[in-house]
Enzyme design. Structure first.
Site, short mmCIF file in Angstrom:
data_model
loop_
_atom_site.label_atom_id
_atom_site.label_comp_id
_atom_site.label_asym_id
_atom_site.label_seq_id
_atom_site.Cartn_x
_atom_site.Cartn_y
_atom_site.Cartn_z
N ASP A 10 0.86 -1.18 0.00
CA ASP A 10 0.00 0.00 0.00
C ASP A 10 0.90 1.24 0.00
O ASP A 10 1.70 1.42 0.92
CB ASP A 10 -0.87 -0.06 1.27
CG ASP A 10 -1.71 1.18 1.47
OD1 ASP A 10 -1.67 2.11 0.65
OD2 ASP A 10 -2.43 1.21 2.50
N ASN A 24 -7.13 12.01 -11.10
CA ASN A 24 -7.80 12.32 -12.36
C ASN A 24 -7.58 13.79 -12.67
O ASN A 24 -7.18 14.56 -11.79
CB ASN A 24 -9.28 11.95 -12.31
CG ASN A 24 -9.95 12.51 -11.08
OD1 ASN A 24 -9.98 13.72 -10.87
ND2 ASN A 24 -10.46 11.62 -10.23
N GLY A 32 -9.70 3.43 -6.00
CA GLY A 32 -8.36 2.90 -6.17
C GLY A 32 -7.33 3.58 -5.29
O GLY A 32 -7.59 3.89 -4.12
N VAL A 33 -6.17 3.84 -5.86
CA VAL A 33 -5.07 4.41 -5.07
C VAL A 33 -5.42 5.85 -4.65
O VAL A 33 -5.04 6.28 -3.56
CB VAL A 33 -3.74 4.32 -5.86
CG1 VAL A 33 -3.70 5.22 -7.06
CG2 VAL A 33 -2.56 4.59 -4.93
N ASP A 34 -6.14 6.56 -5.48
CA ASP A 34 -6.57 7.93 -5.15
C ASP A 34 -7.42 7.91 -3.88
O ASP A 34 -7.20 8.71 -2.95
CB ASP A 34 -7.38 8.46 -6.35
CG ASP A 34 -7.55 9.97 -6.33
OD1 ASP A 34 -6.96 10.63 -5.48
OD2 ASP A 34 -8.30 10.48 -7.19
N THR A 131 -3.27 1.52 -14.45
CA THR A 131 -3.51 0.08 -14.62
C THR A 131 -4.71 -0.44 -13.83
O THR A 131 -4.95 -1.65 -13.79
CB THR A 131 -2.27 -0.76 -14.24
OG1 THR A 131 -2.06 -0.66 -12.83
CG2 THR A 131 -1.04 -0.31 -14.99
N GLY A 132 -5.46 0.49 -13.21
CA GLY A 132 -6.67 0.08 -12.50
C GLY A 132 -7.88 0.39 -13.35
O GLY A 132 -8.06 -0.16 -14.44
P1 ADP Z 1 -6.09 4.52 -12.59
O1 ADP Z 1 -7.38 5.27 -12.69
O2 ADP Z 1 -4.88 5.39 -12.93
O3 ADP Z 1 -6.12 3.22 -13.33
P2 ADP Z 1 -6.39 3.11 -10.03
O4 ADP Z 1 -6.27 3.68 -8.67
O5 ADP Z 1 -7.70 2.54 -10.44
O6 ADP Z 1 -5.91 4.28 -11.02
O7 ADP Z 1 -5.28 2.00 -10.25
C1 ADP Z 1 -3.91 2.28 -10.38
C2 ADP Z 1 -3.13 1.20 -9.69
O8 ADP Z 1 -3.10 1.47 -8.29
C3 ADP Z 1 -3.72 -0.20 -9.85
O9 ADP Z 1 -2.69 -1.09 -10.24
C4 ADP Z 1 -4.25 -0.53 -8.45
O10 ADP Z 1 -4.16 -1.91 -8.18
C5 ADP Z 1 -3.27 0.25 -7.60
N1 ADP Z 1 -3.67 0.56 -6.21
C6 ADP Z 1 -4.90 0.57 -5.66
N2 ADP Z 1 -4.82 0.90 -4.35
C7 ADP Z 1 -3.50 1.08 -4.07
C8 ADP Z 1 -2.76 1.41 -2.91
N3 ADP Z 1 -3.34 1.65 -1.72
N4 ADP Z 1 -1.39 1.50 -3.01
C9 ADP Z 1 -0.77 1.29 -4.19
N5 ADP Z 1 -1.41 0.98 -5.31
C10 ADP Z 1 -2.75 0.87 -5.27
#
Ligand code: ADP
Length: 180
Positions: A10, A24, A32-34, A131-132
């Site tokens: 994480d 975004n 997701g990560v955001d 990649t999410g």
């Molecule tokens: P995007 O819209 O750019 O695709 P996402 O957040 O949906 O962004 O995904 C981007 C990547 O971040 C994905 O590979 C997802 O698995 C990963 N991700 C999600 N949560 C976390 C986290 N807490 N820490 C690191 N990476 C994460």
């Protein structure tokens, strides 16, 4: 020489000067990560993003530019996260590869590194941008990410450590294979 590491985990818990958020272009917050970064940082981060968005929109012409156009990067404080700052970059949505996605994705890594350099940060952690939800094929995205940072780091001598933080196993294996 910058040390490049690959870990699975994480990004909000990684011990670096600055973490990168796959945001975004509206800096509006998301999943997701955001979402994870906003939850860990607390409401101050949302306020900071709203403020940047308002400033960018005010200064812009017609039509107003987005707060963080795809491929660009902006810096905020880190609030409740134990690092010195957060760089928000907007990755491209995958449309099949014919809409400049690879250049835009490389720009995310390059512009984030330039911003980290400008801010004097010595260590930085990246998620696997796009990649999410944005659907970028993971193998292609990993190759672009590694190439972009390898090309950019020589002009950022103050950045001593770069961590690719992979959330899922598939990305982790891909990065491990490329970085060795
Ligand atoms: P995007 O819209 O750019 O695709 P996402 O957040 O949906 O962004 O995904 C981007 C990547 O971040 C994905 O590979 C997802 O698995 C990963 N991700 C999600 N949560 C976390 C986290 N807490 N820490 C690191 N990476 C994460």
């Amino acid at each position: 020489m910058t040390v490049i590491e690959v870990i699975q985990g994480d990004i909000t818990a990684v011990n670096v000067d600055v973490i990168v958020n796959a945001a975004n272009s509206a800096l509006a917050g998301g999943g997701g990560v955001d979402g994870a970064i906003h939850r860990a940082a607390g409401p101050g981060l949302h306020e900071a993003c709203v403020k940047i968005a308002a400033e960018k929109r005010k200064g812009a012409g017609t039509p107003p530019s987005e707060p963080c156009p795809t491929g660009e990067a902006v810096l905020t404080g880190a609030f409740n996260i134990r690092c010195k700052g957060i760089i928000h970059t907007a990755g491209p949505v995958w449309h099949g590869g014919g809409r400049g996605e690879s250049d835009l994705l490389a720009s995310c890594y390059r512009n984030s590194l330039f911003l980290a350099r400008q801010s004097g940060f010595a260590s930085i952690a990246f998620p696997n941008i796009s990649t999410g939800v944005y659907g970028y094929p993971k193998d292609l995205a990993a190759a672009i990410a590694v190439k972009a940072v390898r090309e950019t780091l020589p002009s950022c001598p103050g950045i001593r450590r770069l961590v690719f933080v992979c959330f899922d196993r598939e990305n982790y294996e891909l990065y491990k294979k490329i970085i060795g």
